[in-house]
Motif scaffolding. Structure first.
Motif, PDB file in Angstrom:
ATOM      1  N   ALA A 611       0.839  -1.209   0.000  1.00 56.60           N
ATOM      2  CA  ALA A 611       0.000   0.000   0.000  1.00 56.60           C
ATOM      3  C   ALA A 611       0.867   1.248   0.000  1.00 56.60           C
ATOM      4  CB  ALA A 611      -0.923  -0.018   1.222  1.00 56.60           C
ATOM      5  N   HIS A 612       1.949   1.233   0.764  1.00 53.15           N
ATOM      6  CA  HIS A 612       2.876   2.365   0.822  1.00 53.15           C
ATOM      7  C   HIS A 612       3.491   2.613  -0.548  1.00 53.15           C
ATOM      8  CE1 HIS A 612       6.461   4.700   1.956  1.00 53.15           C
ATOM      9  NE2 HIS A 612       5.813   5.011   3.073  1.00 53.15           N
ATOM     10  N   GLN A 613       3.836   1.552  -1.269  1.00 49.25           N
ATOM     11  CA  GLN A 613       4.417   1.703  -2.601  1.00 49.25           C
ATOM     12  C   GLN A 613       3.426   2.311  -3.586  1.00 49.25           C
ATOM     13  OE1 GLN A 613       6.688  -1.628  -4.188  1.00 49.25           O
ATOM     14  NE2 GLN A 613       7.022  -2.406  -2.106  1.00 49.25           N
ATOM     15  N   GLN A 614       2.136   1.990  -3.423  1.00 44.61           N
ATOM     16  CA  GLN A 614       1.131   2.619  -4.287  1.00 44.61           C
ATOM     17  C   GLN A 614       1.123   4.130  -4.111  1.00 44.61           C
ATOM     18  OE1 GLN A 614      -2.881   1.193  -4.297  1.00 44.61           O
ATOM     19  NE2 GLN A 614      -2.272  -0.960  -4.104  1.00 44.61           N
ATOM     20  N   LEU A 615       1.363   4.587  -2.900  1.00 46.43           N
ATOM     21  CA  LEU A 615       1.294   6.017  -2.596  1.00 46.43           C
ATOM     22  C   LEU A 615       2.608   6.731  -2.848  1.00 46.43           C
ATOM     23  CD1 LEU A 615      -0.695   5.664   0.739  1.00 46.43           C
ATOM     24  CD2 LEU A 615      -1.594   6.513  -1.431  1.00 46.43           C
ATOM     25  N   TYR A 616       3.740   6.068  -2.570  1.00 53.17           N
ATOM     26  CA  TYR A 616       5.038   6.737  -2.604  1.00 53.17           C
ATOM     27  C   TYR A 616       6.046   6.095  -3.548  1.00 53.17           C
ATOM     28  CZ  TYR A 616       3.985   9.748   1.358  1.00 53.17           C
ATOM     29  OH  TYR A 616       3.444  10.712   2.173  1.00 53.17           O
ATOM     30  N   GLY A 617       5.664   4.985  -4.202  1.00 49.44           N
ATOM     31  CA  GLY A 617       6.655   4.308  -5.010  1.00 49.44           C
ATOM     32  C   GLY A 617       7.507   3.400  -4.141  1.00 49.44           C
ATOM     33  N   LYS A 618       8.760   3.211  -4.535  1.00 47.33           N
ATOM     34  CA  LYS A 618       9.663   2.297  -3.848  1.00 47.33           C
ATOM     35  C   LYS A 618       9.812   2.668  -2.366  1.00 47.33           C
ATOM     36  CE  LYS A 618      14.525   0.879  -3.876  1.00 47.33           C
ATOM     37  NZ  LYS A 618      15.841   1.119  -4.507  1.00 47.33           N
ATOM     38  N   SER A 619       9.698   1.646  -1.509  1.00 47.95           N
ATOM     39  CA  SER A 619       9.823   1.857  -0.065  1.00 47.95           C
ATOM     40  C   SER A 619      11.216   1.473   0.405  1.00 47.95           C
ATOM     41  CB  SER A 619       8.786   1.003   0.679  1.00 47.95           C
ATOM     42  OG  SER A 619       7.475   1.334   0.292  1.00 47.95           O
ATOM     43  N   GLU A 620      11.474   1.804   1.670  1.00 46.01           N
ATOM     44  CA  GLU A 620      12.710   1.310   2.286  1.00 46.01           C
ATOM     45  C   GLU A 620      12.676  -0.213   2.301  1.00 46.01           C
ATOM     46  OE1 GLU A 620      13.186   3.719   6.124  1.00 46.01           O
ATOM     47  OE2 GLU A 620      11.159   4.119   5.438  1.00 46.01           O
ATOM     48  N   LEU A 621      13.807  -0.830   2.102  1.00 46.61           N
ATOM     49  CA  LEU A 621      13.860  -2.283   2.037  1.00 46.61           C
ATOM     50  C   LEU A 621      13.561  -2.894   3.396  1.00 46.61           C
ATOM     51  CD1 LEU A 621      17.042  -2.818  -0.161  1.00 46.61           C
ATOM     52  CD2 LEU A 621      14.641  -3.044  -0.867  1.00 46.61           C
ATOM     53  N   ILE A 622      12.804  -4.004   3.387  1.00 49.29           N
ATOM     54  CA  ILE A 622      12.543  -4.751   4.608  1.00 49.29           C
ATOM     55  C   ILE A 622      13.692  -5.740   4.803  1.00 49.29           C
ATOM     56  CG2 ILE A 622      10.991  -6.398   5.720  1.00 49.29           C
ATOM     57  CD1 ILE A 622       8.705  -5.109   4.202  1.00 49.29           C
ATOM     58  N   PRO A 623      14.343  -5.739   5.957  1.00 50.35           N
ATOM     59  CA  PRO A 623      15.486  -6.647   6.181  1.00 50.35           C
ATOM     60  C   PRO A 623      15.102  -8.104   5.938  1.00 50.35           C
ATOM     61  CG  PRO A 623      15.302  -5.041   7.962  1.00 50.35           C
ATOM     62  CD  PRO A 623      14.078  -4.885   7.128  1.00 50.35           C
ATOM     63  N   ASP A 624      16.073  -8.876   5.483  1.00 49.41           N
ATOM     64  CA  ASP A 624      15.819 -10.273   5.140  1.00 49.41           C
ATOM     65  C   ASP A 624      15.374 -11.101   6.344  1.00 49.41           C
ATOM     66  OD1 ASP A 624      16.498  -9.785   2.510  1.00 49.41           O
ATOM     67  OD2 ASP A 624      18.602 -10.366   2.770  1.00 49.41           O
ATOM     68  N   ALA A 669      11.493  -5.288  14.926  1.00 48.10           N
ATOM     69  CA  ALA A 669      11.555  -4.904  13.510  1.00 48.10           C
ATOM     70  C   ALA A 669      10.160  -4.786  12.915  1.00 48.10           C
ATOM     71  CB  ALA A 669      12.392  -5.915  12.729  1.00 48.10           C
ATOM     72  N   HIS A 670       9.276  -5.740  13.232  1.00 53.86           N
ATOM     73  CA  HIS A 670       7.899  -5.644  12.749  1.00 53.86           C
ATOM     74  C   HIS A 670       7.239  -4.357  13.256  1.00 53.86           C
ATOM     75  CE1 HIS A 670       8.182 -10.130  12.130  1.00 53.86           C
ATOM     76  NE2 HIS A 670       7.583  -9.753  11.017  1.00 53.86           N
ATOM     77  N   ALA A 671       7.508  -4.008  14.498  1.00 57.72           N
ATOM     78  CA  ALA A 671       6.870  -2.829  15.090  1.00 57.72           C
ATOM     79  C   ALA A 671       7.288  -1.548  14.376  1.00 57.72           C
ATOM     80  CB  ALA A 671       7.204  -2.754  16.583  1.00 57.72           C
ATOM     81  N   TRP A 672       8.609  -1.344  14.178  1.00 55.79           N
ATOM     82  CA  TRP A 672       9.012  -0.061  13.602  1.00 55.79           C
ATOM     83  C   TRP A 672       8.778  -0.006  12.089  1.00 55.79           C
ATOM     84  CZ3 TRP A 672      12.781   0.303   9.905  1.00 55.79           C
ATOM     85  CH2 TRP A 672      13.797  -0.657   9.845  1.00 55.79           C
ATOM     86  N   LEU A 673       8.916  -1.145  11.410  1.00 59.37           N
ATOM     87  CA  LEU A 673       8.643  -1.152   9.973  1.00 59.37           C
ATOM     88  C   LEU A 673       7.169  -0.898   9.687  1.00 59.37           C
ATOM     89  CD1 LEU A 673      10.894  -4.167   8.964  1.00 59.37           C
ATOM     90  CD2 LEU A 673      11.083  -1.855   8.012  1.00 59.37           C
ATOM     91  N   LEU A 674       6.305  -1.505  10.474  1.00 62.38           N
ATOM     92  CA  LEU A 674       4.868  -1.305  10.271  1.00 62.38           C
ATOM     93  C   LEU A 674       4.470   0.136  10.583  1.00 62.38           C
ATOM     94  CD1 LEU A 674       2.229  -2.593   9.473  1.00 62.38           C
ATOM     95  CD2 LEU A 674       1.991  -3.498  11.798  1.00 62.38           C
ATOM     96  N   THR A 675       5.068   0.720  11.614  1.00 62.52           N
ATOM     97  CA  THR A 675       4.803   2.131  11.922  1.00 62.52           C
ATOM     98  C   THR A 675       5.226   3.018  10.761  1.00 62.52           C
ATOM     99  OG1 THR A 675       5.091   1.753  14.293  1.00 62.52           O
ATOM    100  CG2 THR A 675       5.320   4.011  13.513  1.00 62.52           C
TER     101      THR A 675
END
Length: 981
Positions: A611-624, A669-675
């Motif tokens: 959803a974030h990519q729809q609004l802003y394009g490429k997002s910050e990478l999610i760690p592996d 990581a889930h907490a801050w990435l989701l925020t």
């Protein structure tokens, strides 16, 4: 022995033997014996003690009567081996059968003799001195039978001319049981035939008084007709009394609960069943369904008692034990046996074949008006043979399941019983503990109702605790219930109550549905979509949807109200969630619980990232190392994210809950990435408090986990939030701290965003040179990170800075470049923001007509995204473009719309901008309040610490004072004062 009674040594032995005698040779379960002896409060050794008690009884019969095989051990307990032994219950049934057979063949004298023999078997109240469990029910049933037999015997005596004998026999019975209309009618007729007309009329008047006062109903039609005939002095004989039924008129309804309250809508639906039936229409049937404890049986019994007078041929009530903790559901054969016996069919005439038994049942009910209440039905199979044929009967069914077959095949009305309303719950509490206590602690009452989920069973248990411990206040009980881990304990006394009711529904679930139920309860969210079920179980979406449907059908989940076109969402009642959570702690390992939660967090993160990519394009990478959850079908993802902002809106409370839960459960990581992914929602819909709470909890978790990138990202997010609150010094401190953490990570994009936001702080503080420097550094970082969306946003910001530095041409050039880059990045939000910046650049370049066209694009883009704040900015710029073209009336319309949104959202900076433009529009018309309005705007910008705007407004205000009040001002003059740096 030899006619001498055997003495039993204890009440326990008497209770056990009584239960075995009542079963008349049928097996009695150990659980039923335990209930009879200990009445719901058995010791842990109860089963052993029952075995000891049976052994003692066998010894008594062996030693004192010489009988050693009277009690057999049979599954699931014990049974009497009657053989040639005489049992008065059997003798009673035989005598009654012979009496009714003789009456049916016209041998009234023989029938009377058999009735006299049957009644002589009573030596006082049935089972006097023995109580507990099923014994109480049996005692009531035997008392009811005794009354029925007395009525039948009286009818025979009247036909035989024994009027005075009827008076002597029935007078004390009518006095003790004043609601028995059949007995009252026999007594009236006996008085009348004995020449005591006044006494007959007095019997009627007394009966009518009692019925009206106690039940609010008039006597039945048969009694009223007899009264009319006695008044008229009609010549009557013994047959004028209501004739004996080929059996009896059953009156089996339990007493309604005194604390019953509300359910007005449901009662109205049930009242529709009372339409007089002519025998040709469909059978009136209603199914009351709902979770355990919601009050299905209470409603059925309450309504049945209310309308009992509509059914002169009687009322059958059968508990079919569909959800009984120990016993199996009552099979149709047994249920029909009970019904036929209640209808007066002697044992010898009850067929042994199921189809024949059902046919006899329908034949007896044909043409009668009878109310049939089938309580605790497990499935439609239990009811099919208990439905009458044509006639004026009515069937009311309660069940935890919908029993859809009854609706499709017979047109049954479905009543889904939900939790009570707050008012209904308050009335119920007042009925139990008294209105004074309820009125004395109104806030505690409301909270108590909430903690009990507005479930009648839970509320009744709470009220009982308040009565039994009268020293407790409502506040004290509420405080105990606030502890989630103890709440079910308080509401489940003696292993019964709420928890026991939920268990009966839970045990009916399939293993997979039960597993889903437990794992869903682990989530700290108010509601959820079906994809959450797929994540917690790690199954495909279709299987999750099927299992959720099972939980909804079992009333363990509710369907949330969804707007048209939105995916359906589901939720728990809080007590049901607590029960499921308890089961998860018992039946799931800690590893299983943690992995289940991580799959949900990961799936939510994946959807939020898309959803974030729809609004802003490429997002910050999610760690592996961060779980991405389960793979949902592409079509389902496309449907969910059709409108990114609206999807975020539908999941807002879930996102907030999951961030907090992830932070508390070591999933930093889930907490801050989701925020970070949810920030577009927080910005667009101004959920600034949600933004703060999620970012702060995620920051704490990241610091505990030693996650430098996570800590830096959340500090950066809190810094951005501070900018929204116009707290630039705080924002600068937070962003500087963020840079320290981010520089220890490889997150170029994160550093670029932090640098860009430092540029925003400098710009709003009037430090334009520092702002340009920060912005250029951000551009370089975005370019290195290949983040086109961030690049477009930074270009737009630099364009705005150059405009405010007076470099209009450069500002327009940078803005067009920013728009082109946002288009390439596919970022709708950046595109809308850059269009807005272009509009402002064109206004400073004195091209208001072109600016007006661009503003229309801004409004269209932001409105399409549901971005109220962005739309308000577009409306403000449109209003400015219109007053610059000397169209103040049009400008004012758009500016007032922008002002309302700014006030609704609490955006002081936007409101001050709008007020500035309204002052200019008013000045074009020579308004009197321009200078005063500008005074307010100046003070607002000053309190917001925006020096550039302070200077502009001071310059414009001074010019207006110099120009004079009430004199129109040229739009170019106004523009000159506003456009200067």
């Amino acid at each position: 022995m030899d006619g001498e009674p055997l003495r039993l040594r204890s009440a326990r032995q008497r209770a056990v033997l009584t239960m075995l005698l009542l079963a008349s040779g049928q097996a009695v379960s150990i659980d039923a014996l335990i209930e009879a002896v200990w009445r719901g409060d058995p010791p842990s050794t109860a089963r052993n003690q029952i075995a000891i008690c049976v052994t003692a009884l066998r010894k008594i019969f062996r030693d004192e009567a010489g009988v050693d095989d009277l009690i057999d051990t049979v599954h699931p307990g014990y049974a009497l081996n009657l053989k040639d032994h005489r049992l008065d219950l059997r003798e009673l049934n035989d005598a009654v059968a012979r009496a009714r057979a003789a009456a049916g063949s016209g041998r009234l004298g023989d029938a009377a003799d058999h009735f006299e023999h049957a009644l002589a078997l009573w030596c006082g109240p049935a089972l006097e001195g023995i109580d507990g469990g099923g014994i109480d029910v049996a005692a009531d049933r035997l008392t009811e039978l005794w009354l029925d037999l007395n009525e039948e015997y009286a009818a025979l005596q009247l036909q035989l001319g024994r009027h005075r004998s009827v008076v002597a026999g029935l007078a004390p019975i009518v006095a003790e049981h004043p609601l028995r209309e059949q007995a009252r009618a026999h007594l009236m007729l006996a008085h009348h035939l004995s020449g005591r007309r006044a006494e007959a009329l007095e019997v009627y008047r007394e009966g009518r008084r009692i019925l009206v006062q106690e039940l609010g109903i008039e006597p039945g039609p048969r009694l009223q007709e007899l009264h009319r005939q006695v008044l008229a002095g009609a010549k009557l004989d013994g047959s004028a009394s209501p004739p004996p039924v080929a059996g009896s008129v059953p009156r089996q309804l339990p007493l309604p609960q005194a604390s019953f309250a509300g359910r007005t809508r449901e009662i109205a639906v049930l009242n529709d069943l009372l339409t007089p039936a002519d025998g040709r229409g469909p059978l009136p049937i209603a199914v009351i369904r709902g979770v355990g404890g919601v009050g299905k049986s209470s409603l059925a019994v309450h309504w049945a008692n209310q309308v009992a007078s509509h059914f002169p041929d009687g009322h059958l009530f059968m508990d079919l034990q569909g959800f009984h903790e120990h016993d199996q559901p009552v099979p149709p054969m047994s249920a029909l046996d009970r019904a036929l016996r209640a209808l007066g069919v002697p044992s010898a005439r009850i067929p042994t074949d199921l189809q024949e038994r059902a046919a006899l049942y329908r034949s007896i009910l044909d043409g009668k008006r009878l109310l049939i209440v089938l309580d605790n039905v497990h499935s439609a199979t239990q009811t099919n043979f208990l439905l009458p044929g044509r006639g004026g009967c009515c069937v009311l069914i309660t069940s935890r399941d919908p029993l859809d077959e009854l609706t499709s095949e017979y047109g049954a009305a479905q009543i889904t019983l939900r939790a009570m309303t707050v008012d209904e719950a308050r009335d119920m509490l007042a009925a139990v503990i008294g209105a004074e206590r309820v009125e004395a602690e109104p806030e505690a009452v409301v909270r108590l109702i909430e903690l009990c989920d507005r479930l009648p069973l839970a509320l009744r248990i709470a009220a009982t605790r308040l009565l039994s411990g009268s020293y407790w206040s409502l506040q004290q009980l509420t405080a105990r219930l606030e502890d989630r881990r103890r709440r079910l304990d308080v509401l489940s006394p003696d292993e019964g109550g709420v928890r026991a009711g939920f268990w009966l529904s839970y045990r009916e679930l399939s293993p997979r549905a039960a597993l889903l139920y437990r794992r869903l309860s682990l989530l700290a969210v108010p509601d959820f979509a079906a994809w959450v079920g797929a994540a917690v179980l790690d199954v495909d979406l279709h299987e999750a949807e099927d299992l959720i449907e099972q939980l909804v059908s079992a009333q363990l989940l509710e369907v949330s109200q969804a707007r048209p076109g939105e995916p359906v969402r589901f939720r728990f009642q809080d007590l049901l969630r607590l029960f499921a959570w308890e089961r998860a702690q018992v039946e799931e390992s800690e590893t299983e619980r943690r992995e289940s939660l991580e799959r949900v967090f990961g799936t939510m993160l994946t959807l939020a990232d898309l959803a974030h990519q729809q609004l802003y394009g490429k997002s910050e990478l999610i760690p592996d190392h961060v779980s991405r959850g389960v793979d949902l079908p592409p079509r389902a993802v496309s449907e969910l994210l059709g409108d990114a902002i609206e999807w975020f809106e539908s999941e807002r409370e879930s996102v907030v809950g999951m961030v907090r839960q992830a932070a508390q459960n070591g999933c930093a990581a889930h907490a801050w990435l989701l925020t970070a992914r949810a920030v577009p929602l927080f910005e667009v819909r101004t959920y600034l408090e949600d933004w703060r709470r999620t970012a702060e909890s995620a920051l704490v978790a990241a610091r505990v986990a030693g996650d430098a990138r996570g800590a830096g990202t959340m500090l950066r997010s809190l810094g951005t939030l501070a900018i929204y609150h116009r707290r630039y010094a705080k924002a600068q401190t937070l962003l500087s701290s963020a840079m320290e953490f981010l520089e220890r990570s490889d997150d170029l994009q994160g550093r670029a965003i932090a640098r860009r936001n430092l540029a925003l702080c400098a710009r709003f503080s009037g430090e334009l040179d520092d702002a340009a420097r920060h912005c250029q550094e951000a551009l370089d970082l975005f370019a290195d990170a290949e983040d086109l969306s961030g690049l477009s946003h930074a270009l737009g910001l630099l364009a705005q800075i150059e405009l405010e530095r007076g470099n209009t041409g450069l500002g327009i050039e940078l803005t067009n470049k920013a728009i082109s880059t946002s288009h390439e990045a596919g970022s709708l939000r950046s595109k809308a923001q850059n269009f807005y910046r272009l509009a402002e650049a064109l206004l400073r370049a004195r091209q208001p007509s072109r600016a007006e066209q661009v503003c229309q694009d801004v409004i269209a883009l932001t409105r399409g995204q549901g971005d109220r704040l962005g739309e308000a900015h577009g409306l403000r710029a449109l209003g400015e473009a219109q007053w610059r073209q000397n169209r103040p009336v049009e400008a004012e319309v758009n500016l007032m719309r922008a002002l309302k949104t700014a006030e609704d959202l609490g955006d002081r900076f936007l409101r001050a901008r709008v007020e500035t433009d309204l002052a200019c529009a008013e000045a074009l018309c020579g308004g009197q309040g321009v200078a005063a309005r500008l005074d307010w705007v100046y003070q607002e910008f000053r309190s917001l610490n925006t020096p550039a705007w302070e200077r502009r407004i001071a310059r414009l205000r001074d010019a207006m004072w110099a120009h004079g009040q009430g004199v129109p001002v040229d739009c170019e003059v106004l523009a000159d004062h506003l456009d200067a740096p």
